[in-house]
Design a protein around this motif. Structure first.
Motif, PDB file in Angstrom:
ATOM      1  N   ALA A 134       0.684   3.678 -12.955  1.00 52.56           N
ATOM      2  CA  ALA A 134       1.504   2.650 -12.315  1.00 52.56           C
ATOM      3  C   ALA A 134       1.030   2.393 -10.888  1.00 52.56           C
ATOM      4  N   ALA A 135       0.687   3.449 -10.168  1.00 52.04           N
ATOM      5  CA  ALA A 135       0.190   3.292  -8.801  1.00 52.04           C
ATOM      6  C   ALA A 135      -1.126   2.529  -8.784  1.00 52.04           C
ATOM      7  N   GLN A 136      -1.987   2.817  -9.734  1.00 55.31           N
ATOM      8  CA  GLN A 136      -3.265   2.103  -9.800  1.00 55.31           C
ATOM      9  C   GLN A 136      -3.049   0.624 -10.119  1.00 55.31           C
ATOM     10  N   ALA A 137      -2.110   0.322 -11.016  1.00 52.59           N
ATOM     11  CA  ALA A 137      -1.829  -1.068 -11.366  1.00 52.59           C
ATOM     12  C   ALA A 137      -1.273  -1.841 -10.175  1.00 52.59           C
ATOM     13  N   ALA A 138      -0.536  -1.155  -9.296  1.00 53.43           N
ATOM     14  CA  ALA A 138       0.049  -1.807  -8.124  1.00 53.43           C
ATOM     15  C   ALA A 138      -0.855  -1.735  -6.906  1.00 53.43           C
ATOM     16  N   ALA A 139      -2.103  -1.265  -7.076  1.00 53.07           N
ATOM     17  CA  ALA A 139      -3.052  -1.122  -5.972  1.00 53.07           C
ATOM     18  C   ALA A 139      -2.515  -0.199  -4.884  1.00 53.07           C
ATOM     19  N   ALA A 140      -1.708   0.796  -5.295  1.00 54.12           N
ATOM     20  CA  ALA A 140      -1.170   1.768  -4.348  1.00 54.12           C
ATOM     21  C   ALA A 140      -1.972   3.057  -4.348  1.00 54.12           C
ATOM     22  N   ARG A 175       6.072   6.375   7.404  1.00 50.71           N
ATOM     23  CA  ARG A 175       4.646   6.708   7.482  1.00 50.71           C
ATOM     24  C   ARG A 175       3.774   5.659   6.791  1.00 50.71           C
ATOM     25  N   LEU A 176       4.396   4.627   6.237  1.00 53.47           N
ATOM     26  CA  LEU A 176       3.651   3.586   5.537  1.00 53.47           C
ATOM     27  C   LEU A 176       3.806   2.255   6.244  1.00 53.47           C
ATOM     28  N   SER A 177       2.822   1.379   6.044  1.00 55.11           N
ATOM     29  CA  SER A 177       2.930   0.006   6.546  1.00 55.11           C
ATOM     30  C   SER A 177       3.849  -0.783   5.616  1.00 55.11           C
ATOM     31  N   GLY A 178       4.222  -1.994   6.038  1.00 59.84           N
ATOM     32  CA  GLY A 178       5.081  -2.819   5.210  1.00 59.84           C
ATOM     33  C   GLY A 178       4.460  -3.128   3.860  1.00 59.84           C
ATOM     34  N   GLY A 179       3.173  -3.454   3.867  1.00 60.78           N
ATOM     35  CA  GLY A 179       2.493  -3.746   2.609  1.00 60.78           C
ATOM     36  C   GLY A 179       2.400  -2.539   1.704  1.00 60.78           C
ATOM     37  N   GLN A 180       2.196  -1.359   2.284  1.00 57.45           N
ATOM     38  CA  GLN A 180       2.119  -0.138   1.486  1.00 57.45           C
ATOM     39  C   GLN A 180       3.471   0.193   0.858  1.00 57.45           C
ATOM     40  N   ARG A 181       4.534   0.001   1.620  1.00 58.28           N
ATOM     41  CA  ARG A 181       5.869   0.232   1.054  1.00 58.28           C
ATOM     42  C   ARG A 181       6.121  -0.700  -0.134  1.00 58.28           C
ATOM     43  N   GLN A 182       5.664  -1.940   0.013  1.00 58.68           N
ATOM     44  CA  GLN A 182       5.893  -2.894  -1.062  1.00 58.68           C
ATOM     45  C   GLN A 182       5.092  -2.526  -2.313  1.00 58.68           C
ATOM     46  N   ARG A 183       3.894  -2.007  -2.134  1.00 56.15           N
ATOM     47  CA  ARG A 183       3.102  -1.607  -3.294  1.00 56.15           C
ATOM     48  C   ARG A 183       3.713  -0.397  -4.002  1.00 56.15           C
ATOM     49  N   VAL A 184       4.314   0.516  -3.239  1.00 52.29           N
ATOM     50  CA  VAL A 184       5.024   1.642  -3.866  1.00 52.29           C
ATOM     51  C   VAL A 184       6.196   1.116  -4.700  1.00 52.29           C
ATOM     52  N   ALA A 185       6.922   0.131  -4.160  1.00 57.00           N
ATOM     53  CA  ALA A 185       8.048  -0.445  -4.899  1.00 57.00           C
ATOM     54  C   ALA A 185       7.578  -1.152  -6.161  1.00 57.00           C
ATOM     55  N   LEU A 234       2.006  -8.328   1.885  1.00 57.93           N
ATOM     56  CA  LEU A 234       0.652  -7.906   1.574  1.00 57.93           C
ATOM     57  C   LEU A 234      -0.381  -8.799   2.256  1.00 57.93           C
ATOM     58  N   ASP A 235      -1.488  -8.168   2.641  1.00 52.73           N
ATOM     59  CA  ASP A 235      -2.602  -8.967   3.135  1.00 52.73           C
ATOM     60  C   ASP A 235      -3.299  -9.632   1.951  1.00 52.73           C
ATOM     61  N   ALA A 236      -4.224 -10.544   2.246  1.00 52.83           N
ATOM     62  CA  ALA A 236      -4.841 -11.348   1.186  1.00 52.83           C
ATOM     63  C   ALA A 236      -5.569 -10.475   0.168  1.00 52.83           C
ATOM     64  N   VAL A 258      -4.415  -9.910  -3.906  1.00 53.41           N
ATOM     65  CA  VAL A 258      -5.220 -10.180  -5.094  1.00 53.41           C
ATOM     66  C   VAL A 258      -5.152  -9.008  -6.058  1.00 53.41           C
ATOM     67  N   LEU A 259      -5.258  -7.772  -5.525  1.00 55.09           N
ATOM     68  CA  LEU A 259      -5.206  -6.583  -6.368  1.00 55.09           C
ATOM     69  C   LEU A 259      -3.831  -6.426  -7.016  1.00 55.09           C
ATOM     70  N   VAL A 260      -2.776  -6.644  -6.216  1.00 57.33           N
ATOM     71  CA  VAL A 260      -1.427  -6.471  -6.737  1.00 57.33           C
ATOM     72  C   VAL A 260      -1.101  -7.542  -7.767  1.00 57.33           C
ATOM     73  N   GLN A 261      -1.556  -8.751  -7.527  1.00 55.07           N
ATOM     74  CA  GLN A 261      -1.304  -9.819  -8.500  1.00 55.07           C
ATOM     75  C   GLN A 261      -1.902  -9.467  -9.851  1.00 55.07           C
ATOM     76  N   GLN A 262      -3.052  -8.806  -9.832  1.00 54.34           N
ATOM     77  CA  GLN A 262      -3.639  -8.369 -11.095  1.00 54.34           C
ATOM     78  C   GLN A 262      -2.743  -7.340 -11.786  1.00 54.34           C
ATOM     79  N   GLY A 263      -2.218  -6.410 -10.993  1.00 55.72           N
ATOM     80  CA  GLY A 263      -1.308  -5.414 -11.555  1.00 55.72           C
ATOM     81  C   GLY A 263      -0.024  -6.043 -12.054  1.00 55.72           C
ATOM     82  N   LEU A 264       0.529  -6.994 -11.297  1.00 54.11           N
ATOM     83  CA  LEU A 264       1.750  -7.662 -11.719  1.00 54.11           C
ATOM     84  C   LEU A 264       1.518  -8.484 -12.982  1.00 54.11           C
ATOM     85  N   ALA A 265       0.349  -9.102 -13.072  1.00 54.16           N
ATOM     86  CA  ALA A 265       0.027  -9.885 -14.272  1.00 54.16           C
ATOM     87  C   ALA A 265       0.062  -8.990 -15.507  1.00 54.16           C
TER      88      ALA A 265
END
Length: 598
Positions: free
Chosen positions: A469-475, A496-506, A527-529, A533-540
């Motif tokens: 799951a972490a790999q699919a979310a680019a976390a 201890r995480l950035s905003g984007g990192q917290r979102q990828r954990v979620a 998320l940054d650009a 892209v990585l997360v969109q692949q996981g969400l797809a």
């Protein structure tokens, strides 16, 4: 702004509020009975001591070397002292056993009560927390339960012991001298009314004091959770001043309570001691007149001391009981709070295995805090199983409200929502929410490891499933770089995480849950650009075969969805594919022109 606490009527009997604790005491009836037996035995033992002193005074110190009979049936003076020591040893043993038993009951009942209240609060809808701050809840779970623990685990036992001591002492005073007892009883009866009146005032002030402490706790909890904002706007001094003002208010309320309670305690002690001293003066005259013996007066003095000590302790305990009465009322308010979202009386079993269709039938909704404002107005929408639907529109259009109604955080004011044809109100909240995974706009990270945070989506998941799951979310890439990898503590609220990192954990948490319905509320907004892209692949991948609702303001992220639903002022104004909506030239076309045609 301080939460205003409405005035509540004060019960004429301070113990009435404590009756609400009976369900928590009932499971421990055997231990309570044991404590009562030990209490009776200890009280009886201490009441026998003055009789032993009477025999010593009349037999040993009255000039006779030996006297037949007596309390211990012994003629030897040494045997009388041995008997007196045996009484003391028995009293010490019973008191120690009673203290342990009662303290155990107090700790056990408090733990049960705290757990029950917390579980009840967890079952409340978000509407409950619109008027009650979390700091207030924490204050009740800590400060109020501590007061109750003190009473159940100590004060009640002391009070009963003192009550037995007081009543038993009064009875023995009557046995020793009816005339002197009559004087004591009459004088004490005259003092009862003002003591009761002051006691009711103490209870009211105790409740007010606890409310003011809760106000300060609520403010502290709110500010501590917003420290970056407080410091960024250099408001530390102002917030410290606000908290000091709240603390000062609680101090003033506590002083008022303490002043009245001190008056009550002093009045009781002075009244009892004054009464006893006056009666002893009469008794001394009777000894001189030969009406009483020295031993009888000595026993009377000891019983009078027991009565005075019992009265003084009762005064202290009475204050504790009244404070605990107010604390119990506050806790029972939480324990008996009814959620605005009710479970069905006869719930239906979910009629789905894998995929779920969603249907909104003329749904209308207004938030309880704004009943005259329609957040949603006559929403009709059919979403096919496995369909990916994006909800777009300006802020306040009602997008998030739709998701909250799906989760039954709030109840629709009109119309209904159906999963596979079933009204979601006919399902248990557990069954409904088990079918939904959500990635909120502001992800919640718990004070735990990365592994535990992701596994929160499905506690039974294996480490391999969490990793996938972490790999699919680019976390996975940033978690692997943490000092202890997946075992790394992420800090309170994920500091201890950035905003984007917290979102990828979620997102990883939602992917791991594997629910039939996936809700994405601005899931990629932080998320940054490159990460997007990585997360969109996981969400797809996560959206495959799942009914998905996506809330977003970034139209570029929803160009591949099956359908876009455009909301404005709580109504659906457009629906269609991205290309269709561009051609229609409506609200979506205007938003797309601003974002996509740059």
């Amino acid at each position: 702004m301080r939460r205003q606490t409405p005035d509540r009527p004060v019960s004429p009997r301070p113990l009435s509020a404590l009756r609400g604790l009976s369900p928590f005491l009932r499971p421990y009836r055997a231990r309570i009975a044991l404590a009562f037996v030990l209490l009776c035995l200890a009280s009886a033992t201490i009441l026998v001591v003055p009789l032993a002193f009477r025999d010593l005074l009349d037999a040993g110190f009255g000039g006779e070397a030996a006297v037949s009979g007596g309390l211990f049936g012994a003629d030897n003076l040494d045997a009388r002292f041995v008997g007196l020591f045996a009484l003391a040893a028995l009293w010490a043993l019973t008191v120690a056993a009673r203290y342990y038993t009662v303290s155990w009951i107090g700790e056990r009942v408090t733990a049960d009560l705290r757990s029950a209240v917390y579980a009840r609060v967890l079952g409340q809808s978000p509407q409950f927390f619109e008027t009650l701050q979390t700091g207030e809840v924490l204050s009740r779970l800590t400060g109020d339960t501590t007061l109750i623990q003190t009473v159940v685990g100590s004060s009640v036992s002391m009070g009963l012991r003192s009550l037995f001591q007081f009543v038993g002492g009064m009875v023995m005073l009557a046995v020793t001298s009816v005339q002197l007892f009559g004087l004591i009883f009459g004088l004490m009866a005259l003092l009862a009314l003002p003591i009761v009146a002051i006691g009711r005032r103490v209870r009211k002030l105790s409740r007010e004091s606890q409310d003011r402490i809760a106000d300060a706790s609520a403010l502290a909890g709110e500010i501590l959770n917003a420290m970056p904002t407080v410091q960024a706007f250099t408001q530390e001094h102002n917030e410290a001043r606000r908290f000091a003002a709240r603390s000062e208010t609680s101090f003033v309320a506590a002083v008022r309570r303490t002043k009245v309670r001190a008056l009550l305690t002093g009045l009781i002690i002075a009244a009892v001691m004054g009464t006893i001293i006056f009666v002893l003066w009469i008794g001394a005259q009777q000894v001189q007149a030969g009406v009483l013996s020295v031993g009888e007066l000595g026993a009377f003095v000891l019983y009078a001391a027991l009565v005075a000590g019992g009265a003084g302790t009762l005064a202290e305990v009475w204050g504790d009981v009244m404070r605990a009465g107010g604390a119990t009322e506050r806790l029972l308010e939480l324990l008996h709070a009814e959620s605005a979202i009710r479970e069905p009386a006869t719930p239906q079993r979910p009629q789905w295995d894998e995929q779920v269709s969603i249907r909104f039938e003329h749904v209308g909704f207004s938030y309880p805090a704004r009943p005259t404002v329609r957040a949603l107005d006559d929403i009709c929408l059919d979403i096919a199983p496995g369909e990916r639907v994006a909800l777009v529109g300006p802020s306040g259009a009602g997008k998030t409200s739709l998701l909250q109604l799906l989760l039954r955080f709030y109840e629709a004011s009109s119309g209904c929502i159906r999963f596979n044809g079933q009204d979601i109100r006919a399902l248990t909240l557990h069954d409904l929410r088990a079918a939904i995974a959500i990635v909120p706009q502001e992800p919640v990270i718990f004070s735990a490891s990365a592994l535990a945070n992701i596994r929160y989506g499905r506690p039974s998941a294996s480490d391999a499933e969490v990793l996938a799951a972490a790999q699919a979310a680019a976390a996975d890439e940033f978690i692997a770089r943490l000092p202890e990898g997946y075992a790394s503590f992420l800090g309170e609220r994920g500091t201890r995480l950035s905003g984007g990192q917290r979102q990828r954990v979620a997102i990883a948490r939602a992917i791991l849950k594997g629910a039939q319905v996936l809700l994405l509320d601005e899931a990629t907004s932080a998320l940054d650009a490159e990460s997007e892209v990585l997360v969109q692949q996981g969400l797809a991948a996560a959206m495959q075969g799942r009914t998905t609702l996506i809330i977003t303001h970034r139209l570029a992220t929803v160009q591949q969805v099956d359908r876009i639903v455009v909301l404005e002022e709580g109504r659906i104004v457009e629906t269609g594919t991205p290309a269709d909506l561009r051609r229609q030239g409506g609200l979506y076309a205007r938003l797309a022109a601003l974002q996509l045609d740059l």
